[in-house]
Design a protein around this motif. Structure first.
Motif, PDB file in Angstrom:
ATOM      1  N   ILE A 643       0.843  -1.210   0.000  1.00  0.00           N
ATOM      2  CA  ILE A 643       0.000   0.000   0.000  1.00  0.00           C
ATOM      3  C   ILE A 643       0.877   1.258   0.000  1.00  0.00           C
ATOM      4  CG2 ILE A 643      -1.674   1.318   1.329  1.00  0.00           C
ATOM      5  CD1 ILE A 643      -2.814  -1.362   2.330  1.00  0.00           C
ATOM      6  N   GLN A 644       1.906   1.273   0.851  1.00  0.00           N
ATOM      7  CA  GLN A 644       2.813   2.437   0.867  1.00  0.00           C
ATOM      8  C   GLN A 644       3.558   2.574  -0.457  1.00  0.00           C
ATOM      9  OE1 GLN A 644       3.007   5.100   2.296  1.00  0.00           O
ATOM     10  NE2 GLN A 644       4.596   5.209   3.881  1.00  0.00           N
ATOM     11  N   ALA A 645       3.933   1.445  -1.046  1.00  0.00           N
ATOM     12  CA  ALA A 645       4.616   1.500  -2.345  1.00  0.00           C
ATOM     13  C   ALA A 645       3.693   2.098  -3.400  1.00  0.00           C
ATOM     14  CB  ALA A 645       5.078   0.105  -2.751  1.00  0.00           C
ATOM     15  N   ALA A 683       1.678  14.142   3.001  1.00  0.00           N
ATOM     16  CA  ALA A 683       0.870  13.945   4.208  1.00  0.00           C
ATOM     17  C   ALA A 683       0.261  12.547   4.244  1.00  0.00           C
ATOM     18  CB  ALA A 683      -0.222  15.017   4.265  1.00  0.00           C
ATOM     19  N   VAL A 684      -0.170  12.047   3.080  1.00  0.00           N
ATOM     20  CA  VAL A 684      -0.722  10.691   3.017  1.00  0.00           C
ATOM     21  C   VAL A 684       0.338   9.672   3.414  1.00  0.00           C
ATOM     22  CG1 VAL A 684      -1.629   8.920   1.454  1.00  0.00           C
ATOM     23  CG2 VAL A 684      -2.493  11.267   1.338  1.00  0.00           C
ATOM     24  N   LEU A 685       1.567   9.871   2.909  1.00  0.00           N
ATOM     25  CA  LEU A 685       2.662   8.948   3.233  1.00  0.00           C
ATOM     26  C   LEU A 685       2.922   8.927   4.733  1.00  0.00           C
ATOM     27  CD1 LEU A 685       5.959   8.443   1.321  1.00  0.00           C
ATOM     28  CD2 LEU A 685       6.099   9.115   3.697  1.00  0.00           C
ATOM     29  N   LEU A 686       3.053  10.109   5.340  1.00  0.00           N
ATOM     30  CA  LEU A 686       3.299  10.167   6.779  1.00  0.00           C
ATOM     31  C   LEU A 686       2.085   9.668   7.564  1.00  0.00           C
ATOM     32  CD1 LEU A 686       5.126  13.618   7.147  1.00  0.00           C
ATOM     33  CD2 LEU A 686       6.136  11.342   7.184  1.00  0.00           C
ATOM     34  N   GLY A 687       0.900  10.005   7.082  1.00  0.00           N
ATOM     35  CA  GLY A 687      -0.317   9.575   7.782  1.00  0.00           C
ATOM     36  C   GLY A 687      -0.478   8.068   7.809  1.00  0.00           C
TER      37      GLY A 687
END
Length: 789
Positions: A643-645, A683-687
């Protein structure tokens, strides 16, 4: 006498006016306008007395007038003669106003006008960098026109400006002269320019000597440059070193012999020319041609014979070494003769007048001769070209004279250069500075400026209410420069450059980024490599002790994967150090986000496995373990990481981070940084990392009181608490940190959270494995045995 000589020389000339004999009449204006004006009217109106001589009878036809000497006299006379179109060739009138062809249509001159003399003066000023000078002019047409011409030419040439401009009073006015000298004395100008006649200079110098005003550099107009009356010993401390404009000196071959042959007619006095010679003879030899009614002869006077020897006396009358006004007279007479000669060579039917007619000597009109005079072009035996422009002015040429004060107290006025105008080269000044005598202790030209030149790095700012050459030097502001002396404005540096400390050039801006060579970068790099080494060391310990209960009880496969992910977290921080490139900007956040999600995913799965094992230990809870087998654990970690990728891929495709040169933080620095491209994706990545971390924290918190002797949930709770605290503090610190410090904050957050996870999760285990091996047993871990010491 020079005019007489020129006329007689022309009459003897075989090629110039071969069949025509020229005559002349001489009039003395006696220094009075009225007398000179009357003489000109007599000549122009044909009312001169008749004569009978050399087969000529009747009123002599006047073809042209040579004179007058004074500008004021010439203006008055030429105003009237212009109505008759009678040519008037002056040898000494320099007023630039006489170049007005509409007002003075028949005026010519063989001396340059004041306009050229003014330009010559300005050239001298510029030659010696004298930008601050005083101007004194006589109170007459000559001086007033010079003042106007000087100020206009000075403004156009940019040669400097005037400290003061004064009009010398006409006549005896001591109060006004005293005030003028006071102005000179108080002024900072060391150069004084004087356009005045000899009488004015004599009056002025009397006041200068009275007030003892020394240390001035005088610039003399042609009216007094050669004035012998001023070249006296007691004036040399003041006038020594004077530079002056002088009428061109010429040589007239045969003039001295002619003067020596001059003899007065003691029996007749038929003309004013004879009368002039008789007066000269009486003055030279202190004699009289006839007794006076007062009994002069009886008082011991000498009777003139007319045979006295001129060579036996010293007289300026015979000095032909310095012919200046006389040379102009010589050229004026020849100009009229050449014009008459050209007129007489006209071919009937090809003439310039109506019907292609020519002028006739018997019916000659003055305006016809003026037509040819305008086209005169000849060269004197001395080598000077004579011609007139559309204003009646001759080709200008002046000698530059210098007053040298000799050790014996005498004065030597010698030539040090020439200023002239030619048809091909224009106006040019030739000056031999090695010959110039400077009347100063330094033996160098004086400094005469209102303000010193502005050096590079500054600009000129004119002082309000003062002349243009009075200014302040203002340093260029930051980001601007001037690399020239006396620059009017400062130029802006190009985008990637900044002004030097001296503001005289642009230098490349300093670059700023988190470098491997600065202390901060070295510390962060060292910490990153240290963390990587510790992860490798712990991984080696776990691999070596993989068969022990401590390693096996903590899900060794996930522990190995967690250590690998922590190692990647430490290494990804290196992407934030060094000059940003496109690939590092794109890779740093993707590597950071995926590495941390991989790490937190492993922790989350370990927490879930701990809870599942505890639940399975209770009656009826065995079925929960089937959902947390090895395959399910690997799949969960892989799914969460994928998902992060996917988030990173979408970010790079839609709005990829790029390197950027930021000039907003510092004007003199270029801050290289990575622009995230899209704040939303960042922000999505950090969130996403935060959600997984909080979930792991909550699950571990719920499992913190499990009855195992070695409860890993407590360690996970503590590690997640550290992780969340670091990243919560990171967000405001990152937002408020400029340039490289934002990268440093992010690297610090990565390293702090990675070290926190590494120490909290693996520190106690390594302690037991390495230092307390007796606790690394199945009984100790399950809490079934006790050890008493």
């Amino acid at each position: 006498m020079t005019m007489v000589f020129a006329v007689e020389e022309i009459n003897r000339h075989s090629n110039l006016l071969p069949n025509v004999t020229l005559g002349y009449s001489l009039y003395d204006n006696c220094g009075a306008l009225v007398i000179g004006f009357r003489a000109a009217l007599v000549l122009a109106s044909g009312q001169e007395e008749q004569f009978l001589q050399d087969n000529c009878s009747g009123t002599p036809p006047v073809l042209g007038i040579v004179g007058d000497s004074y500008s004021t006299f010439s203006i008055a006379t030429s105003n009237v003669l212009g109505l008759f179109r009678l040519p008037m060739v002056s040898y000494f009138a320099t007023c630039s106003c006489l170049s007005d062809r509409q007002r003075f249509p028949s005026f010519f001159r063989t001396i340059p006008s004041d306009a050229f003399q003014v330009r010559a003066m300005i050239r001298i000023l510029k030659r010696f960098s004298w930008t601050w000078a005083g101007l004194l002019v006589s109170d007459d047409d000559y001086g007033l026109h010079v003042a106007r011409s000087f100020q206009s030419n000075l403004a156009q040439s940019g040669g400097g400006c005037l400290a003061y401009s004064e009009i010398l009073p006409w006549g005896d006015n001591p109060a006004e002269l005293s005030r003028i000298v006071e102005v000179m004395k108080k002024s900072t100008a060391r150069v004084v320019i004087v356009f005045a006649h000899q009488i004015h200079m004599i009056q002025l110098m009397e006041e200068v000597v009275k007030q003892n005003v020394t240390g001035l550099q005088w610039l003399a107009s042609e009216a007094w440059t050669s004035a012998a009356v001023l070249q006296i010993p007691h004036l040399m401390p003041y006038l020594g070193g004077t530079l002056g404009i002088a009428i061109r000196r010429g040589e007239i071959a045969g003039l001295r012999d002619f003067l020596l042959r001059t003899r007065p007619d003691i029996h007749h006095n038929n003309s004013n020319g004879d009368n002039m010679v008789r007066q000269f003879w009486e003055h030279t030899f202190q004699c009289r041609f006839a007794p006076t009614p007062t009994g002069w002869m009886e008082a011991g006077g000498v009777l003139c014979t007319g045979d006295e020897d001129l060579e036996s006396v010293e007289t300026e009358f015979l000095d032909v070494s310095n012919l200046r006004p006389e040379y102009n007279i010589y050229k004026a007479v020849y100009a009229l003769a050449y014009a008459l000669d050209d007129m007489l060579q006209c071919v009937p039917g090809r003439g310039p007048f109506s019907g292609s007619s020519c002028a006739s000597l018997q019916r000659l009109e003055p305006w016809q001769l003026m037509y040819y005079l305008e086209k005169v072009n000849f060269t004197t035996p001395f080598g000077d070209q004579v011609s007139f422009d559309e204003n009646g002015d001759a080709l200008p040429i002046y000698d530059i004279m210098n007053w040298k004060w000799l050790p014996n107290g005498q004065t030597n006025v010698h030539s040090v250069g020439v200023v002239k105008k030619s048809a091909f080269k224009g106006e040019e000044l030739t000056l031999d500075e090695s010959k110039i005598y400077w009347n100063f202790n330094s033996k160098q030209p004086a400094r005469s400026v209102c303000s010193e030149s502005c050096p590079p790095g500054t600009r000129m700012a004119r002082k309000k209410g003062q002349p243009v050459c009075c200014f302040d030097c203002i340093p260029c502001s930051e980001g601007k420069f001037s690399n020239e002396t006396d620059s009017m404005e400062c130029k802006s540096c190009p985008e990637d450059f900044w002004s030097s400390p001296q503001r005289d050039q642009c230098i490349p801006k300093k670059t700023e980024f988190l470098s491997y060579h600065e202390p901060l970068g070295i510390c962060l790099t060292t910490a990153s490599l240290l963390g990587t080494f510790i992860c490798t060391f712990v991984l080696g310990i776990f691999i070596y002790h993989r068969s022990t209960p401590m390693v096996r009880a903590n899900n060794s496969e996930l522990s190995f994967l967690l250590l690998v992910s922590l190692k990647l977290c430490f290494l990804c921080s290196l992407l934030f150090i060094g000059r940003p490139r496109l690939w590092t900007c794109q890779l740093r956040h993707a590597a950071f986000g995926i590495s941390f999600v991989l790490c937190v995913s492993c922790i989350l799965v370990k927490t879930m496995v701990v809870l599942a094992v505890f639940k399975a230990s209770k009656p009826g809870g065995g079925t929960s373990l089937k959902w947390f087998g090895a395959m399910q654990q690997r799949g969960t970690v892989l799914a969460l990481t994928s998902i992060q990728a996917a988030i990173c891929t979408a970010w790079l495709v839609s709005s990829s981070p790029t390197p950027h040169k930021n000039n907003q933080y510092h004007n003199d620095k270029i801050v290289y940084e990575c622009v995230v491209g899209s704040t939303v994706w960042f922000a999505v990545l950090l969130g996403y990392i935060g959600i997984l971390a909080i979930l792991s924290f909550l699950l571990a918190f719920l499992a913190r009181n499990l009855p195992d002797n070695f409860n890993e949930a407590k360690l996970i709770t503590f590690s997640m608490l550290i992780f969340c605290a670091v990243w919560v503090a990171f967000v405001p610190a990152y937002v408020n940190s400029p340039g490289k410090y934002a990268d440093a904050v992010e690297v610090f957050a990565i390293l702090a959270s990675s070290f926190g996870l590494l120490v909290a999760l693996f520190g106690p285990k390594c302690y037991i494995i390495l230092l307390r091996p007796e606790r690394n047993t199945k009984k100790a871990i399950m809490g079934r045995g006790t050890t008493k010491t």
